[in-house]
Design an enzyme around this catalytic site. Sequence first.
Site, PDB file in Angstrom:
ATOM      1  N   LYS A  80      44.510 -25.524  79.124  1.00 15.94           N
ATOM      2  CA  LYS A  80      45.048 -25.727  77.773  1.00 15.94           C
ATOM      3  C   LYS A  80      46.580 -25.599  77.785  1.00 15.94           C
ATOM      4  O   LYS A  80      47.275 -26.354  77.100  1.00 15.94           O
ATOM      5  CB  LYS A  80      44.440 -24.715  76.788  1.00 15.94           C
ATOM      6  N   TYR A 112      40.325 -21.971  82.110  1.00 13.03           N
ATOM      7  CA  TYR A 112      40.326 -22.641  80.799  1.00 13.03           C
ATOM      8  C   TYR A 112      41.715 -22.560  80.174  1.00 13.03           C
ATOM      9  O   TYR A 112      42.288 -23.563  79.743  1.00 13.03           O
ATOM     10  CB  TYR A 112      39.289 -21.984  79.875  1.00 13.03           C
ATOM     11  N   THR A 170      45.227 -23.133  71.902  1.00 14.18           N
ATOM     12  CA  THR A 170      44.608 -21.810  71.755  1.00 14.18           C
ATOM     13  C   THR A 170      45.608 -20.693  72.026  1.00 14.18           C
ATOM     14  O   THR A 170      46.574 -20.895  72.790  1.00 14.18           O
ATOM     15  CB  THR A 170      43.435 -21.686  72.752  1.00 14.18           C
ATOM     16  N   ASP A 171      45.349 -19.513  71.463  1.00 12.81           N
ATOM     17  CA  ASP A 171      46.225 -18.361  71.748  1.00 12.81           C
ATOM     18  C   ASP A 171      46.093 -17.906  73.197  1.00 12.81           C
ATOM     19  O   ASP A 171      46.935 -17.152  73.690  1.00 12.81           O
ATOM     20  CB  ASP A 171      45.930 -17.200  70.773  1.00 12.81           C
ATOM     21  N   GLU A 172      45.038 -18.363  73.888  1.00 16.09           N
ATOM     22  CA  GLU A 172      44.832 -17.901  75.276  1.00 16.09           C
ATOM     23  C   GLU A 172      45.923 -18.392  76.217  1.00 16.09           C
ATOM     24  O   GLU A 172      46.064 -17.881  77.323  1.00 16.09           O
ATOM     25  CB  GLU A 172      43.449 -18.321  75.787  1.00 16.09           C
TER      26      GLU A 172
HETATM   27  P1  NAD Z   1      33.240 -27.039  71.472  1.00 12.31           P
HETATM   28  O1  NAD Z   1      32.990 -26.745  72.905  1.00 12.31           O
HETATM   29  O2  NAD Z   1      32.310 -26.523  70.450  1.00 12.31           O
HETATM   30  O3  NAD Z   1      33.336 -28.624  71.257  1.00 12.31           O
HETATM   31  C1  NAD Z   1      34.031 -29.474  72.127  1.00 12.31           C
HETATM   32  C2  NAD Z   1      33.670 -30.912  71.754  1.00 12.31           C
HETATM   33  O4  NAD Z   1      34.422 -31.788  72.608  1.00 12.31           O
HETATM   34  C3  NAD Z   1      32.201 -31.254  71.971  1.00 12.31           C
HETATM   35  O5  NAD Z   1      31.711 -32.009  70.886  1.00 12.31           O
HETATM   36  C4  NAD Z   1      32.200 -32.071  73.259  1.00 12.31           C
HETATM   37  O6  NAD Z   1      31.122 -32.990  73.344  1.00 12.31           O
HETATM   38  C5  NAD Z   1      33.535 -32.777  73.140  1.00 12.31           C
HETATM   39  N1  NAD Z   1      34.076 -33.204  74.447  1.00 12.31           N
HETATM   40  C6  NAD Z   1      34.167 -32.472  75.583  1.00 12.31           C
HETATM   41  N2  NAD Z   1      34.683 -33.222  76.580  1.00 12.31           N
HETATM   42  C7  NAD Z   1      34.943 -34.453  76.052  1.00 12.31           C
HETATM   43  C8  NAD Z   1      35.502 -35.641  76.571  1.00 12.31           C
HETATM   44  N3  NAD Z   1      35.895 -35.736  77.859  1.00 12.31           N
HETATM   45  N4  NAD Z   1      35.642 -36.702  75.750  1.00 12.31           N
HETATM   46  C9  NAD Z   1      35.242 -36.637  74.443  1.00 12.31           C
HETATM   47  N5  NAD Z   1      34.682 -35.532  73.910  1.00 12.31           N
HETATM   48  C10 NAD Z   1      34.544 -34.446  74.697  1.00 12.31           C
HETATM   49  O7  NAD Z   1      34.734 -26.539  71.200  1.00 12.31           O
HETATM   50  P2  NAD Z   1      35.366 -25.823  69.930  1.00 12.31           P
HETATM   51  O8  NAD Z   1      35.095 -24.389  70.016  1.00 12.31           O
HETATM   52  O9  NAD Z   1      35.001 -26.600  68.729  1.00 12.31           O
HETATM   53  O10 NAD Z   1      36.914 -26.034  70.246  1.00 12.31           O
HETATM   54  C11 NAD Z   1      37.590 -27.187  69.799  1.00 12.31           C
HETATM   55  C12 NAD Z   1      39.033 -27.095  70.240  1.00 12.31           C
HETATM   56  O11 NAD Z   1      39.628 -25.911  69.721  1.00 12.31           O
HETATM   57  C13 NAD Z   1      39.207 -27.017  71.750  1.00 12.31           C
HETATM   58  O12 NAD Z   1      40.336 -27.783  72.098  1.00 12.31           O
HETATM   59  C14 NAD Z   1      39.449 -25.545  72.020  1.00 12.31           C
HETATM   60  O13 NAD Z   1      40.249 -25.372  73.169  1.00 12.31           O
HETATM   61  C15 NAD Z   1      40.193 -25.132  70.774  1.00 12.31           C
HETATM   62  N6  NAD Z   1      40.057 -23.742  70.351  1.00 12.31           N
HETATM   63  C16 NAD Z   1      38.825 -23.195  70.146  1.00 12.31           C
HETATM   64  C17 NAD Z   1      38.728 -21.890  69.670  1.00 12.31           C
HETATM   65  C18 NAD Z   1      37.397 -21.230  69.419  1.00 12.31           C
HETATM   66  O14 NAD Z   1      37.360 -20.039  69.118  1.00 12.31           O
HETATM   67  N7  NAD Z   1      36.282 -21.933  69.504  1.00 12.31           N
HETATM   68  C19 NAD Z   1      39.900 -21.142  69.422  1.00 12.31           C
HETATM   69  C20 NAD Z   1      41.135 -21.741  69.674  1.00 12.31           C
HETATM   70  C21 NAD Z   1      41.197 -23.038  70.117  1.00 12.31           C
HETATM   71  O1  DAU Z   2      41.189 -17.022  71.662  1.00 12.28           O
HETATM   72  C1  DAU Z   2      40.781 -18.345  71.471  1.00 12.28           C
HETATM   73  C2  DAU Z   2      39.644 -18.663  72.409  1.00 12.28           C
HETATM   74  O2  DAU Z   2      38.521 -17.938  71.926  1.00 12.28           O
HETATM   75  C3  DAU Z   2      39.329 -20.135  72.507  1.00 12.28           C
HETATM   76  O3  DAU Z   2      40.420 -20.821  73.045  1.00 12.28           O
HETATM   77  C4  DAU Z   2      38.079 -20.374  73.360  1.00 12.28           C
HETATM   78  O4  DAU Z   2      37.718 -21.747  73.316  1.00 12.28           O
HETATM   79  C5  DAU Z   2      36.940 -19.547  72.800  1.00 12.28           C
HETATM   80  O5  DAU Z   2      35.821 -19.660  73.654  1.00 12.28           O
HETATM   81  C6  DAU Z   2      37.346 -18.076  72.673  1.00 12.28           C
HETATM   82  O6  DAU Z   2      37.493 -17.453  73.967  1.00 12.28           O
HETATM   83  P1  DAU Z   2      36.936 -15.978  74.280  1.00 12.28           P
HETATM   84  O7  DAU Z   2      36.714 -15.872  75.729  1.00 12.28           O
HETATM   85  O8  DAU Z   2      37.775 -14.936  73.636  1.00 12.28           O
HETATM   86  O9  DAU Z   2      35.545 -16.067  73.449  1.00 12.28           O
HETATM   87  P2  DAU Z   2      34.061 -15.602  73.795  1.00 12.28           P
HETATM   88  O10 DAU Z   2      33.269 -15.805  72.557  1.00 12.28           O
HETATM   89  O11 DAU Z   2      33.558 -16.165  75.055  1.00 12.28           O
HETATM   90  O12 DAU Z   2      34.246 -14.040  74.015  1.00 12.28           O
HETATM   91  C7  DAU Z   2      34.777 -13.195  73.009  1.00 12.28           C
HETATM   92  C8  DAU Z   2      34.857 -11.782  73.583  1.00 12.28           C
HETATM   93  O13 DAU Z   2      33.532 -11.292  73.770  1.00 12.28           O
HETATM   94  C9  DAU Z   2      35.527 -11.704  74.936  1.00 12.28           C
HETATM   95  O14 DAU Z   2      36.289 -10.535  75.029  1.00 12.28           O
HETATM   96  C10 DAU Z   2      34.364 -11.660  75.915  1.00 12.28           C
HETATM   97  C11 DAU Z   2      33.286 -10.931  75.141  1.00 12.28           C
HETATM   98  N1  DAU Z   2      31.885 -11.339  75.443  1.00 12.28           N
HETATM   99  C12 DAU Z   2      31.579 -12.662  75.397  1.00 12.28           C
HETATM  100  C13 DAU Z   2      30.295 -13.086  75.668  1.00 12.28           C
HETATM  101  C14 DAU Z   2      29.954 -14.571  75.648  1.00 12.28           C
HETATM  102  C15 DAU Z   2      30.939 -10.379  75.724  1.00 12.28           C
HETATM  103  O15 DAU Z   2      31.217  -9.164  75.739  1.00 12.28           O
HETATM  104  N2  DAU Z   2      29.661 -10.809  76.005  1.00 12.28           N
HETATM  105  C16 DAU Z   2      29.304 -12.117  76.009  1.00 12.28           C
HETATM  106  O16 DAU Z   2      28.119 -12.420  76.298  1.00 12.28           O
END
Ligand code: NAD
Ligand code: DAU
Length: 343
Positions: free
Chosen positions: A155, A151, A126-128
């Site tokens: 990562k 988190y 992730t970019d985080e």
């Molecule tokens: P998500 O939370 O929707 O899904 C995570 C999945 O992993 C779920 O199906 C969960 O059951 C499974 N899981 C969790 N722990 C496990 C374990 N111990 N063994 C096997 N399975 C397990 O997540 P997402 O948003 O789809 O993110 C997927 C990947 O992308 C993650 O690695 C996250 O860090 C990364 N990522 C997400 C975002 C985003 O915006 N959602 C952005 C950048 C990177």
């Molecule tokens: O940047 C990549 C990341 O993006 C991934 O690695 C993470 O898995 C994914 O959860 C996401 O992280 P963020 O914390 O940026 O996403 P989130 O959707 O939780 O929040 C997006 C923005 O919105 C953040 O600035 C917080 C704000 N927010 C979020 C929630 C849930 C609110 O203002 N209110 C809310 O209720």
Amino acid sequence: MNTILITGGCGFIGSNFIRYAFNQHDDWHIVNVDRLTYAGNPENLKDIESDARYTFIHGDICDKKLIGSVYREHKITGVINFAAESHVDRSIMDATVFFETNVKGTMVLLDAARQFGIERFLQISTDEVYGELGETGYFTEKSPLKPNSPYAASKASADLLVNTYYRTYSLPVLIVRSSNNYGPYQYPEKMIPLMIIRAMEGKQLPVYGDGTNVRDWLYVGDNCRAIDIIFKDGITGEVYNVGGSMEITNINLVKKLLDILGKPESLISFVTDRPGHDRRYALDISKINEELKWESIGSFDNKLRETVQWYKDNAPWWKNVLNKNDYQDYYKKMYSKRKEEVR
Ligand code: NAD
Ligand code: DAU
């Protein structure tokens, strides 16, 4: 036939990727190992669950014995590790499971990859991991890792570990660091689905702080295409940023969603900020653009509209999630202590 292990394939990005890969690669057999945490939902893959090219294994990536047997019995050739605890707010409440899954789980997968001579190991990061930006600038793949949330630290730790397996054991690894994804099947704890669903229900929309934090939004379909290209053509040992080049403040994004839904801005409620809330994320994507010819396709507004439409059309999917005790307990715990603040 390539047999690809996809972990976390029942989550948001993993399920979108499996569906995408199915359409792209007739010669892939996909083995999906997922622990089915609160975020893992087999409904996300209902349309392909009985396909002969797909195997689902309910299991934990931290389970060394299970993972060894999966690699051996299915003759895994490549791995894409999506499995993770992915929500920043939850990591602030308790980081334990984040380090178990995101760090230890990655190590178990890497060790098995070494043992069984895997040809490609793609770590979904992730970019985080780069921390936060001020008003200007972009993160490149060379930016230092400065994670700010538990988190992000988990990562970043996994990324460091992945790099060591390249350097020490010549394991053919790659890392993808993407920005915030949006699209179908996203668990409604994340901002976009949470706001869409609450707005549709006429409920208050909890915007953290003053709403001026900035995120760079990437459509999940664009990310799946990038992941596929990197898995196929990326250079091992390298990191690739994938961003949507679509920066917007949270408050403007919420207003856009309300506009699409035809709902009033009076639903917006500013609430206590997230502790340590990163100010701004923005990625320099010139590496993937120039070296692998990837770019996001289509306009943000259209993809956001399509996303809203998906949640409108799939109410049974999200109602099922919202009705679970898990979700209700989480929402109460996360939001009841957040005070409404007048701006
Ligand atoms: P998500 O939370 O929707 O899904 C995570 C999945 O992993 C779920 O199906 C969960 O059951 C499974 N899981 C969790 N722990 C496990 C374990 N111990 N063994 C096997 N399975 C397990 O997540 P997402 O948003 O789809 O993110 C997927 C990947 O992308 C993650 O690695 C996250 O860090 C990364 N990522 C997400 C975002 C985003 O915006 N959602 C952005 C950048 C990177
Ligand atoms: O940047 C990549 C990341 O993006 C991934 O690695 C993470 O898995 C994914 O959860 C996401 O992280 P963020 O914390 O940026 O996403 P989130 O959707 O939780 O929040 C997006 C923005 O919105 C953040 O600035 C917080 C704000 N927010 C979020 C929630 C849930 C609110 O203002 N209110 C809310 O209720």
